[in-house]
Design a protein around this motif. Structure first.
Motif, PDB file in Angstrom:
ATOM      1  N   VAL A 182      -8.887  49.447  59.050  1.00 36.48           N
ATOM      2  CA  VAL A 182     -10.284  49.811  59.257  1.00 36.48           C
ATOM      3  C   VAL A 182     -10.379  51.310  59.554  1.00 36.48           C
ATOM      4  CG1 VAL A 182     -10.956  47.513  60.053  1.00 36.48           C
ATOM      5  CG2 VAL A 182     -10.126  49.191  61.712  1.00 36.48           C
ATOM      6  N   ASN A 183     -11.587  51.849  59.436  1.00 34.18           N
ATOM      7  CA  ASN A 183     -11.765  53.294  59.609  1.00 34.18           C
ATOM      8  C   ASN A 183     -11.393  53.760  61.010  1.00 34.18           C
ATOM      9  OD1 ASN A 183     -12.641  53.735  56.986  1.00 34.18           O
ATOM     10  ND2 ASN A 183     -14.776  53.297  57.488  1.00 34.18           N
ATOM     11  N   ASN A 184     -11.800  52.999  62.008  1.00 32.29           N
ATOM     12  CA  ASN A 184     -11.493  53.371  63.393  1.00 32.29           C
ATOM     13  C   ASN A 184     -10.780  52.209  64.068  1.00 32.29           C
ATOM     14  OD1 ASN A 184     -11.314  54.303  65.985  1.00 32.29           O
ATOM     15  ND2 ASN A 184     -13.516  54.623  66.284  1.00 32.29           N
ATOM     16  N   LYS A 185      -9.438  52.233  64.008  1.00 29.72           N
ATOM     17  CA  LYS A 185      -8.677  51.104  64.539  1.00 29.72           C
ATOM     18  C   LYS A 185      -8.720  51.024  66.060  1.00 29.72           C
ATOM     19  CE  LYS A 185      -4.284  53.652  64.185  1.00 29.72           C
ATOM     20  NZ  LYS A 185      -2.978  53.673  63.511  1.00 29.72           N
ATOM     21  N   ASN A 186      -9.232  52.055  66.722  1.00 33.78           N
ATOM     22  CA  ASN A 186      -9.356  52.014  68.178  1.00 33.78           C
ATOM     23  C   ASN A 186     -10.682  51.389  68.629  1.00 33.78           C
ATOM     24  OD1 ASN A 186      -6.861  53.351  68.731  1.00 33.78           O
ATOM     25  ND2 ASN A 186      -7.807  55.272  68.093  1.00 33.78           N
ATOM     26  N   ASP A 187     -11.603  51.185  67.691  1.00 38.55           N
ATOM     27  CA  ASP A 187     -12.899  50.581  68.023  1.00 38.55           C
ATOM     28  C   ASP A 187     -12.777  49.065  67.877  1.00 38.55           C
ATOM     29  OD1 ASP A 187     -15.486  49.865  68.463  1.00 38.55           O
ATOM     30  OD2 ASP A 187     -16.364  51.188  66.960  1.00 38.55           O
ATOM     31  N   ILE A 188     -12.231  48.443  68.906  1.00 38.53           N
ATOM     32  CA  ILE A 188     -11.909  47.017  68.836  1.00 38.53           C
ATOM     33  C   ILE A 188     -13.170  46.167  68.740  1.00 38.53           C
ATOM     34  CG2 ILE A 188     -10.777  45.115  70.063  1.00 38.53           C
ATOM     35  CD1 ILE A 188      -8.889  47.245  71.256  1.00 38.53           C
ATOM     36  N   SER A 189     -14.260  46.602  69.378  1.00 37.67           N
ATOM     37  CA  SER A 189     -15.491  45.815  69.324  1.00 37.67           C
ATOM     38  C   SER A 189     -16.024  45.716  67.900  1.00 37.67           C
ATOM     39  CB  SER A 189     -16.549  46.422  70.244  1.00 37.67           C
ATOM     40  OG  SER A 189     -16.913  47.726  69.822  1.00 37.67           O
ATOM     41  N   THR A 190     -15.881  46.795  67.124  1.00 39.06           N
ATOM     42  CA  THR A 190     -16.333  46.767  65.728  1.00 39.06           C
ATOM     43  C   THR A 190     -15.471  45.820  64.897  1.00 39.06           C
ATOM     44  OG1 THR A 190     -17.205  49.015  65.858  1.00 39.06           O
ATOM     45  CG2 THR A 190     -16.691  48.164  63.670  1.00 39.06           C
ATOM     46  N   ILE A 191     -14.157  45.839  65.130  1.00 32.80           N
ATOM     47  CA  ILE A 191     -13.267  44.900  64.436  1.00 32.80           C
ATOM     48  C   ILE A 191     -13.667  43.469  64.764  1.00 32.80           C
ATOM     49  CG2 ILE A 191     -10.879  44.119  64.180  1.00 32.80           C
ATOM     50  CD1 ILE A 191     -10.015  46.986  64.950  1.00 32.80           C
ATOM     51  N   ALA A 192     -13.952  43.220  66.032  1.00 35.18           N
ATOM     52  CA  ALA A 192     -14.348  41.873  66.455  1.00 35.18           C
ATOM     53  C   ALA A 192     -15.634  41.437  65.762  1.00 35.18           C
ATOM     54  CB  ALA A 192     -14.521  41.821  67.972  1.00 35.18           C
ATOM     55  N   ARG A 193     -16.599  42.344  65.679  1.00 38.00           N
ATOM     56  CA  ARG A 193     -17.851  41.994  65.012  1.00 38.00           C
ATOM     57  C   ARG A 193     -17.619  41.666  63.537  1.00 38.00           C
ATOM     58  NH1 ARG A 193     -19.983  45.990  68.465  1.00 38.00           N
ATOM     59  NH2 ARG A 193     -19.795  47.622  66.861  1.00 38.00           N
ATOM     60  N   GLY A 194     -16.721  42.422  62.902  1.00 43.43           N
ATOM     61  CA  GLY A 194     -16.397  42.131  61.514  1.00 43.43           C
ATOM     62  C   GLY A 194     -15.777  40.747  61.359  1.00 43.43           C
ATOM     63  N   VAL A 195     -14.901  40.392  62.274  1.00 45.91           N
ATOM     64  CA  VAL A 195     -14.277  39.062  62.252  1.00 45.91           C
ATOM     65  C   VAL A 195     -15.340  37.984  62.448  1.00 45.91           C
ATOM     66  CG1 VAL A 195     -12.692  37.512  63.471  1.00 45.91           C
ATOM     67  CG2 VAL A 195     -12.020  39.895  63.022  1.00 45.91           C
ATOM     68  N   ILE A 196     -16.201  38.166  63.440  1.00 46.46           N
ATOM     69  CA  ILE A 196     -17.223  37.158  63.747  1.00 46.46           C
ATOM     70  C   ILE A 196     -18.184  36.978  62.578  1.00 46.46           C
ATOM     71  CG2 ILE A 196     -19.221  36.671  65.225  1.00 46.46           C
ATOM     72  CD1 ILE A 196     -17.573  38.101  67.494  1.00 46.46           C
ATOM     73  N   ARG A 197     -18.656  38.078  62.006  1.00 43.61           N
ATOM     74  CA  ARG A 197     -19.574  37.977  60.868  1.00 43.61           C
ATOM     75  C   ARG A 197     -18.967  37.178  59.729  1.00 43.61           C
ATOM     76  NH1 ARG A 197     -20.910  43.457  61.974  1.00 43.61           N
ATOM     77  NH2 ARG A 197     -19.453  44.142  60.368  1.00 43.61           N
ATOM     78  N   ASN A 198     -17.707  37.423  59.457  1.00 49.06           N
ATOM     79  CA  ASN A 198     -17.059  36.718  58.356  1.00 49.06           C
ATOM     80  C   ASN A 198     -16.808  35.240  58.669  1.00 49.06           C
ATOM     81  OD1 ASN A 198     -16.123  38.532  55.902  1.00 49.06           O
ATOM     82  ND2 ASN A 198     -16.022  39.808  57.742  1.00 49.06           N
ATOM     83  N   THR A 199     -16.561  34.906  59.932  1.00 48.88           N
ATOM     84  CA  THR A 199     -16.361  33.487  60.260  1.00 48.88           C
ATOM     85  C   THR A 199     -17.669  32.719  60.186  1.00 48.88           C
ATOM     86  OG1 THR A 199     -16.555  33.957  62.644  1.00 48.88           O
ATOM     87  CG2 THR A 199     -14.332  33.859  61.712  1.00 48.88           C
ATOM     88  N   THR A 200     -18.809  33.377  60.441  1.00 50.58           N
ATOM     89  CA  THR A 200     -20.084  32.665  60.328  1.00 50.58           C
ATOM     90  C   THR A 200     -20.343  32.247  58.881  1.00 50.58           C
ATOM     91  OG1 THR A 200     -21.330  34.735  60.078  1.00 50.58           O
ATOM     92  CG2 THR A 200     -21.079  33.855  62.313  1.00 50.58           C
TER      93      THR A 200
END
Length: 286
Positions: free
Chosen positions: A202-220
């Protein structure tokens, strides 16, 4: 015991190996060989290898010395030569660390859910099965890999601590995220897949909250329910879990369990796939 049985998670960032004598892990960076003017040591996992005519460096040294990036091949498939090198190096390190007298090996390794197809599994088996002669850090070895299983990543982690009912698993890796659904110990295809991004891509691997949101959106999109039991594994588990729990309140970090002798050792969730693969390997080849 005349054959060593291992579970090998040949990840894009680190390999994790689990067997009857314990565990091992190392960086899976790989780069081409070159003559060094100064032979610097970068880590305890530095390896200089020659496998099937390919010479190179692996481990921490490759992370620093690769001129084309960080020495890692990302993607949603493990059916490529780097996987072969990672697996052979994983076996080499485990033998050197615990049991150098073994030369017959049986393994279960992984393939992302989305590419867990017959043709790709057969390709992985074809490139790993048989006799392998290789040189690592100046020492030549010969082994026979005579049993190979290829399990879906994420689903394989389930077997590190199996339970009944409906279980969702988030296997958050460096290059991919495997989202698996297990119902009464059966993998459910239409509620499982692989997301083609990971912590290192991902573009900013230190922005864990953004990674989490990406995971959640895809699981929905897989129609996961907010109240489902969700198990989280991977090296980033502890950091990302609070953000996953905001949407999935019943989510928790996996605690893979390795049975050795009369005891059970709880391991870091980064070992969940490798432990699960080892349990499957024991059932198939033990």
């Amino acid at each position: 015991m005349n054959r060593l049985v291992l579970g090998i998670d040949a990840g894009n960032h680190r390999a994790k190996v689990v067997g009857p004598f314990g565990v091992d892990t190392f960086k899976t960076n790989i780069c081409d060989w070159f003559e060094r003017d100064v032979e610097e040591r970068f880590g305890s996992d530095d390896m200089e290898f020659e496998i099937n005519g390919r010479k190179g460096f692996a481990g921490s040294i490759a992370e620093y010395e690769d001129e084309f990036g960080n020495g890692t091949m990302y993607g949603d498939s493990k059916a490529h030569e780097d996987t072969k090198i990672r697996v052979l190096l994983a076996i080499h390190r485990y033998l050197a660390k615990y049991c150098p007298h073994f030369d017959r090996i049986a393994i279960v390794t992984g393939q992302p859910i989305k590419r867990h197809k017959h043709t790709e599994k057969e390709e992985i088996k074809r490139m790993l099965e048989g006799i392998h002669e290789y040189t690592v850090n100046g020492k030549t070895h010969s082994i026979i890999i005579e049993g190979i299983g290829v399990a879906p990543e994420g689903s394989g982690a389930f077997w590190s601590s199996p339970s009944t009912g409906t279980i969702r698993i988030l296997d958050i890796g460096s290059g991919t995220v495997n989202a698996a659904t297990i119902i009464d110990k059966h993998h459910v295809n239409n509620a499982s897949t692989t997301f083609n991004f990971g912590v290192e891509t991902v573009n900013n691997k230190n922005d864990i909250s953004t990674i989490a949101r990406g995971v959640i959106r895809n699981t929905t999109k897989l129609k996961w329910n907010k109240n489902d039991t969700v198990l989280i594994c991977g090296g980033i588990s502890e950091a990302i879990a609070p953000y996953i729990i905001e949407h999935y309140p019943n989510a928790k970090i996996m605690e893979p369990e390795l049975s050795r002798g009369n005891g059970i050792t709880k391991l870091h969730p980064v070992f969940a796939n490798a432990v699960g693969f080892y349990e499957l390997a024991k059932g198939a080849y033990g």
